[in-house]
Design a protein around this motif. Structure first.
Motif, PDB file in Angstrom:
ATOM      1  N   PHE A  11       0.837  -1.144  -0.082  1.00  0.00           N
ATOM      2  CA  PHE A  11       0.063  -0.087   0.146  1.00  0.00           C
ATOM      3  C   PHE A  11       1.042   1.187  -0.245  1.00  0.00           C
ATOM      4  N   LEU A  42       2.169   4.567   0.577  1.00  0.00           N
ATOM      5  CA  LEU A  42       1.465   5.624   1.422  1.00  0.00           C
ATOM      6  C   LEU A  42       1.857   6.963   0.804  1.00  0.00           C
ATOM      7  N   VAL A  93      13.495   3.457  -4.897  1.00  0.00           N
ATOM      8  CA  VAL A  93      14.048   3.635  -3.942  1.00  0.00           C
ATOM      9  C   VAL A  93      13.421   3.309  -2.817  1.00  0.00           C
ATOM     10  N   THR A  94      12.124   3.133  -2.735  1.00  0.00           N
ATOM     11  CA  THR A  94      11.499   2.978  -1.137  1.00  0.00           C
ATOM     12  C   THR A  94      10.649   1.799  -1.276  1.00  0.00           C
ATOM     13  N   PRO A 117      13.829  -2.105  -2.446  1.00  0.00           N
ATOM     14  CA  PRO A 117      14.813  -2.511  -1.459  1.00  0.00           C
ATOM     15  C   PRO A 117      14.264  -3.439  -0.308  1.00  0.00           C
ATOM     16  N   ILE A 118      13.017  -3.364  -0.040  1.00  0.00           N
ATOM     17  CA  ILE A 118      12.385  -3.897   1.045  1.00  0.00           C
ATOM     18  C   ILE A 118      12.190  -5.254   0.768  1.00  0.00           C
ATOM     19  N   TYR A 150       6.638  -5.574   6.839  1.00  0.00           N
ATOM     20  CA  TYR A 150       5.993  -4.537   6.567  1.00  0.00           C
ATOM     21  C   TYR A 150       6.668  -3.356   6.619  1.00  0.00           C
ATOM     22  N   ASN A 151       7.907  -3.417   6.467  1.00  0.00           N
ATOM     23  CA  ASN A 151       8.887  -2.140   6.437  1.00  0.00           C
ATOM     24  C   ASN A 151       8.537  -1.145   5.151  1.00  0.00           C
ATOM     25  N   TRP A 152       7.862  -1.563   4.340  1.00  0.00           N
ATOM     26  CA  TRP A 152       7.420  -0.658   3.342  1.00  0.00           C
ATOM     27  C   TRP A 152       6.512   0.410   3.824  1.00  0.00           C
ATOM     28  N   ILE A 153       5.726   0.110   4.917  1.00  0.00           N
ATOM     29  CA  ILE A 153       4.835   1.073   5.510  1.00  0.00           C
ATOM     30  C   ILE A 153       5.728   2.218   5.922  1.00  0.00           C
ATOM     31  N   LEU A 154       6.858   2.077   6.549  1.00  0.00           N
ATOM     32  CA  LEU A 154       7.888   3.018   6.691  1.00  0.00           C
ATOM     33  C   LEU A 154       8.170   3.801   5.666  1.00  0.00           C
ATOM     34  N   THR A 155       8.991   3.044   4.767  1.00  0.00           N
ATOM     35  CA  THR A 155       9.670   3.748   3.677  1.00  0.00           C
ATOM     36  C   THR A 155       8.829   4.554   2.818  1.00  0.00           C
ATOM     37  N   LEU A 202       5.933   5.671   3.805  1.00  0.00           N
ATOM     38  CA  LEU A 202       5.409   6.909   4.761  1.00  0.00           C
ATOM     39  C   LEU A 202       6.659   8.020   4.476  1.00  0.00           C
ATOM     40  N   GLY A 203       7.839   7.478   4.613  1.00  0.00           N
ATOM     41  CA  GLY A 203       9.117   8.537   4.715  1.00  0.00           C
ATOM     42  C   GLY A 203       8.992   9.316   3.441  1.00  0.00           C
ATOM     43  N   ALA A 204       8.669   8.554   2.000  1.00  0.00           N
ATOM     44  CA  ALA A 204       8.787   9.233   0.793  1.00  0.00           C
ATOM     45  C   ALA A 204       7.638  10.416   0.723  1.00  0.00           C
ATOM     46  N   LEU A 239       1.988  -1.739  13.231  1.00  0.00           N
ATOM     47  CA  LEU A 239       2.481  -0.444  13.147  1.00  0.00           C
ATOM     48  C   LEU A 239       1.523   0.499  13.744  1.00  0.00           C
ATOM     49  N   LEU A 274      -2.070  -3.732   7.611  1.00  0.00           N
ATOM     50  CA  LEU A 274      -2.297  -2.671   6.773  1.00  0.00           C
ATOM     51  C   LEU A 274      -3.336  -1.558   7.568  1.00  0.00           C
ATOM     52  N   GLY A 315      11.361  12.175   7.405  1.00  0.00           N
ATOM     53  CA  GLY A 315      11.076  11.363   5.958  1.00  0.00           C
ATOM     54  C   GLY A 315      12.444  10.778   5.643  1.00  0.00           C
ATOM     55  N   LEU A 328      13.333   7.829   7.995  1.00  0.00           N
ATOM     56  CA  LEU A 328      12.442   6.625   8.045  1.00  0.00           C
ATOM     57  C   LEU A 328      12.774   5.784   6.845  1.00  0.00           C
ATOM     58  N   ILE A 329      13.275   6.318   5.682  1.00  0.00           N
ATOM     59  CA  ILE A 329      13.562   5.482   4.590  1.00  0.00           C
ATOM     60  C   ILE A 329      15.024   4.837   4.769  1.00  0.00           C
ATOM     61  N   THR A 333      15.203   2.403   7.711  1.00  0.00           N
ATOM     62  CA  THR A 333      14.625   0.918   7.442  1.00  0.00           C
ATOM     63  C   THR A 333      15.218   0.225   6.666  1.00  0.00           C
ATOM     64  N   ILE A 334      15.945   0.811   5.580  1.00  0.00           N
ATOM     65  CA  ILE A 334      16.620  -0.165   4.627  1.00  0.00           C
ATOM     66  C   ILE A 334      18.056  -0.324   4.998  1.00  0.00           C
TER      67      ILE A 334
END
Lengths: 289, 599
Positions: free
Chosen positions: A35, A37, A82-83, A86-87, A91-96, A98-100, B84, B138, B311, B314-315, B318-319
């Protein structure tokens, strides 16, 4: 009676924005189970760029749209690389993502500030009256456009070979890959298209909603509620959910006014989820083990 | 690399020596020592700061202490239970506002505001959690996002109560026993509050609940199979974190004295999440590192770049370090541990079964019975009117080609899937519409085609968590020790599941089931991938369980193995039972030979 008709029309108009956004979300979610974000920021960007090109530079509408859609699509692709790519686990993509979303929003805010900007529509964005019924041509256009778009997408998915490959990828990426489908390319296409869909939504709905750097959070949230109503995995369900949510918002605005309408919308959707946890158009369970 | 483990077989030649225990866990590892060290250093530093007399530092420490309480709670629900939340800024804000409203508008003492905040935020948390925690990850994340947005709207618009844009001024300070706390007193009160909260959280997380949450986080199906209710577990975690956020919010209001609505927007929720990630989500001591570090980043970032900083953090975080600072330490610690214990586990469990195979008594009780079971997936009938009976002390094998519905049958019997028609009876009770966790609590055990253990937990933790989960009675540690011994994996107790080969994990999974003293065990292709000694050990283990009176349903492809282990055999094809009888009978059945066994 005309009151109700007018509320329905304004609900469908609000719903057009959510339908565009929900469609973009569902395209990505159904294919990758992610999803995104940050996706709503592409709708915001579409609107802001439309203001710059169509209002400030006075470009013809079609030329503006033809430039904006590919540009935003490419930004969407970069964001995926980028976000999301790499995941690998969880569910780490929720964080990345969101960061984007935060980074994009901060960028928009720096360039455009916080104020809302007007955008033109070639069909006009002033309210028309027909009898007692009030409608805005640009919103009618947006609503029709999203319906045409989702129908085209459904037809593409069901009637064409690449559409079948796409559905296979959505169902099981590994199996699709073993069958020789280039799933990487399909995922890339989906992100390009989804960003363009969001941007088109921004261009078409901004004439009445205005483009604003900080608009993304709320649209993102409302479209998620729309998807929760319609079901996460079908594009048509997402669009219908978008219109239903618009109707819900319009009626709760009528009932309790703008101060607490979000509280009401949110509560109603939570209650709905208690009854139908998987949305209206849930396809059925699959084997768990 | 080739330094193999010294394996002492705890029950050479005999079975199940129940007195054998797993022995103590390794006395210290880097990961274990880190927690106490970090705690002592941070609390020690906090106690020294007032000596400097620097008010700015003292304010900063108090802020860190309050955020720590929120993040420690967030770590319970997001780090341990894996749900989360971006709404903890709003929950914290709700606690602050409730407390401030009670103490200013209604002139209540501090403690009333505190209790009101805790109860109020708990109620909000339950209203938010009950509908959304039943669904995929989610939904919960998005619903907390929604809560944060709605909360901001309420703060701004409900002016009569929240003061709108102006917020609330003149919140009375913390007062205890009629005395207002100021300066140093307030400082020590807040640090003490954080220490108490931290100790309580540690107590909960180091107990069985901490293990349960990690298992629910890793694999909900596996959690249900050992009797845990994922939605209940997650709700408990969220409730605990809401209470902590509400309590911290209340103290915050009486520390900061002026509340402004924009303090508690979505941004705060994300900052709290970054704090948790920086320290390492799911680490006991992570928040002690993450909170001060993030406040440092926030204070050092040039004004106007805070959003970019959060922001990007976070990226990048996490990576680069998906498990935060604690994750880096864990990797280091594992490496040291590996050097000590050796890295390769090759010892296959050596189990010899009962000396004599007794026939199943005629009056053996029916434990689990499925009748007329039907289940369709899409247009395909996975089960099309299946009957099956499992008797105490008897092995009922189910064979059949791939995709004939064997796994679906096991799922329906346990309650992981629901039969559309027919009934499942467990010791006479109709459990057709019951959940898997209900079945598991009433004595059904289930192993999986691919062993489903929590990879980051040790064998002992995996088994002990199952032993403590609701259902069976008696001392769980004793049950866990006995189960490890019976399955022949005692020597692996303190190894991480991730480090153990697939074939041996099957025995660990059986140990996990046995720790719950099941009356019936459903096994899904336990012999898959096993050869030689491992295969005969499995046979012996099944014979041991059978001799102990356990009813066993054995789904298996390895026909020679089945014929040796089973008392009765059912043959499935396309969702139907095409034959049923003793092993010898089945071998001769022409329909079975044609459909499955071959000539």
């Amino acid at each position: 009676m005309t009151d109700i008709v007018n509320t329905v029309i304004s609900g469908l108009s609000l719903g057009a924005t959510y339908a565009f956004m929900a469609l973009a979300f569902a395209l990505i979610f159904s294919t990758t189970k992610v999803f995104n974000l940050a996706q709503a920021q592409f709708l915001v960007l579409g609107g802001l760029l439309a203001h710059t090109l169509l209002v400030e530079r006075d470009w013809p509408w079609l030329l503006g749209a033809l430039l904006i859609l590919p540009v935003v699509a490419i930004i969407g692709f970069v964001q995926e690389v980028v976000t999301i790519r790499p995941i690998k686990v969880g569910y780490n993509w929720i964080l990345t993502t969101l960061g984007a979303s935060f980074l994009l929003q901060a960028g928009f805010a720096q360039m455009y500030g916080a104020e809302p900007y007007p955008v033109d529509s070639f069909v006009g964005s002033t309210a028309q009256h027909l009898g007692g019924i009030r409608f805005v041509p640009s919103q009618v256009l947006a609503g029709v456009a999203v319906l045409v778009l989702v129908t085209a997408i459904e037809l593409f998915a069901r009637r064409t070979r690449p559409g079948t490959a796409w559905r296979a990828t959505a169902q099981n990426r590994d199996t699709a890959a073993t069958l020789g489908i280039n799933t990487r390319r399909i995922v890339t296409m989906v992100f390009l298209v989804a960003a363009a869909v969001a941007a088109l939504g921004g261009i078409l709905t901004a004439p009445t909603t205005y483009a604003s750097a900080y608009g993304g959070d709320l649209i993102s949230f409302m479209s998620f509620l729309a998807i929760a109503i319609g079901g996460m995995t079908t594009t048509m369900g997402a669009v219908i959910g978008g219109f239903l949510l618009g109707l819900l918002e319009a009626f709760s605005l009528d009932l309790i006014g703008a101060q607490f309408n979000l509280v009401m919308v949110f509560t109603v959707v939570l209650a709905f989820l208690l009854v139908r946890p998987n949305g209206l158009f849930y396809a059925g369970e699959s084997r768990v083990v | 690399m080739t330094q193999d483990v010294q394996v002492t077989d705890p029950f050479e030649g005999s079975t199940a020596d129940a007195t054998e225990t797993a022995g103590p866990a390794p006395r210290w590892t880097l990961a274990r020592v880190m927690g106490p060290v970090v705690a002592v250093v941070t609390v020690g530093a906090a106690l020294l700061v007032p000596l400097t007399g620097n008010l700015y530092y003292m304010d900063l420490v108090q802020l860190i202490a309050l955020y720590y309480v929120v993040v420690a709670g967030l770590n319970v629900v997001s780090g341990y239970a894996g749900q989360l939340s971006v709404g903890h800024g709003a929950l914290f804000g709700a606690g602050a506002y409730i407390s401030a409203i009670l103490t200013t508008r209604y002139d209540q003492p501090f403690w009333v505001g505190f209790v009101g905040a805790v109860v109020g935020v708990l109620v909000m948390g339950l209203m938010l959690g009950v509908p959304s925690l039943r669904l995929a990850h989610l939904y919960f994340a998005m619903m907390t996002l929604g809560f944060a947005i709605v909360f901001s709207q309420v703060l701004l618009n409900w002016q009569a109560v929240t003061g709108g844009y102006l917020g609330i001024i003149g919140v009375p300070p913390v007062s205890l026993f009629g005395q207002d706390l100021r300066g140093d007193q307030l400082y020590y009160f807040i640090v003490g509050f954080a220490v108490v909260a931290g100790l309580l959280v540690t107590l909960v997380l180091r107990g069985r609940r901490g293990l349960w949450w990690r298992i629910v986080h890793d694999d909900e199906v596996s959690a249900r199979a050992i009797g845990l209710s994922p939605s209940r577990s997650k709700l408990t975690a969220f409730a605990i974190s809401a209470v902590l956020a509400g309590a911290a919010g209340s103290v915050y209001a009486s520390f900061i004295l002026v509340l402004q609505p924009d303090t508690f927007d979505l941004h705060l929720g994300l900052v709290l999440l970054v704090m948790m990630l920086l320290g390492g989500s799911g680490s006991l001591w992570g928040p002690l590192i993450g909170v001060p570090l993030m406040l440092l980043i926030d204070n050092l970032a040039p004004s106007g770049t805070a959003t970019y900083a959060v922001g990007a953090a976070l990226i990048v975080l996490t990576i680069l370090m998906p498990r935060g600072a604690a994750g880096l330490v864990a990797v280091l610690s594992d490496r040291i541990q590996e050097r000590r214990m050796g890295s390769v586990v090759t010892a296959v469990p050596n189990i010899s079964g009962p000396n004599e195979r007794q026939p199943v008594p005629r009056d053996s009780a029916t434990i689990l019975e499925g009748s007329g079971l039907k289940k369709r997936y899409g247009g395909v009938a996975a089960l099309d009117g299946v009957d099956l009976v499992a008797r105490a002390g008897s092995v009922h094998a189910v064979i059949g080609p791939n995709g004939c519905g064997k796994t679906t049958l096991l799922n329906v019997l346990l309650g992981l899937a629901r039969s559309e028609e027919g009934a499942v009876r467990l010791e006479g009770e109709d459990v057709t519409r019951r959940s898997a966790q209900y079945g598991a609590r009433r004595g059904i055990g289930r192993t999986f085609q691919q062993p489903r253990l929590s990879p980051e937990l040790t064998v002992w933790e995996n088994v002990y968590a199952a032993a403590t989960a609701p259902g069976p009675e008696g001392d769980p540690a004793r049950r866990a020790h006995e189960a490890l011994a019976t399955a022949g994996v005692t020597h692996l107790a303190h190894r991480k599941a991730a480090d153990i080969p697939h074939a041996i994990l099957r025995f660990v999974e059986i140990a996990r089931v046995l720790s719950r003293r099941p009356t019936v065990v459903l096994m899904d292709e336990p012999a898959g991938g096993l050869t030689g000694e491992a295969l005969s050990s499995l046979g012996a283990l099944i014979a041991t369980m059978r001799a102990q009176g356990v009813a066993i349903v054995l789904v298996e492809h390895n026909v020679p193995f089945v014929m040796g282990a089973a008392d009765e055999v059912s043959v499935m094809e396309s969702g139907r039972m095409i034959a049923h009888g003793g092993p010898a009978e089945i071998r001769r059945n022409p329909a079975v030979i044609a459909a499955y066994l071959g000539s």
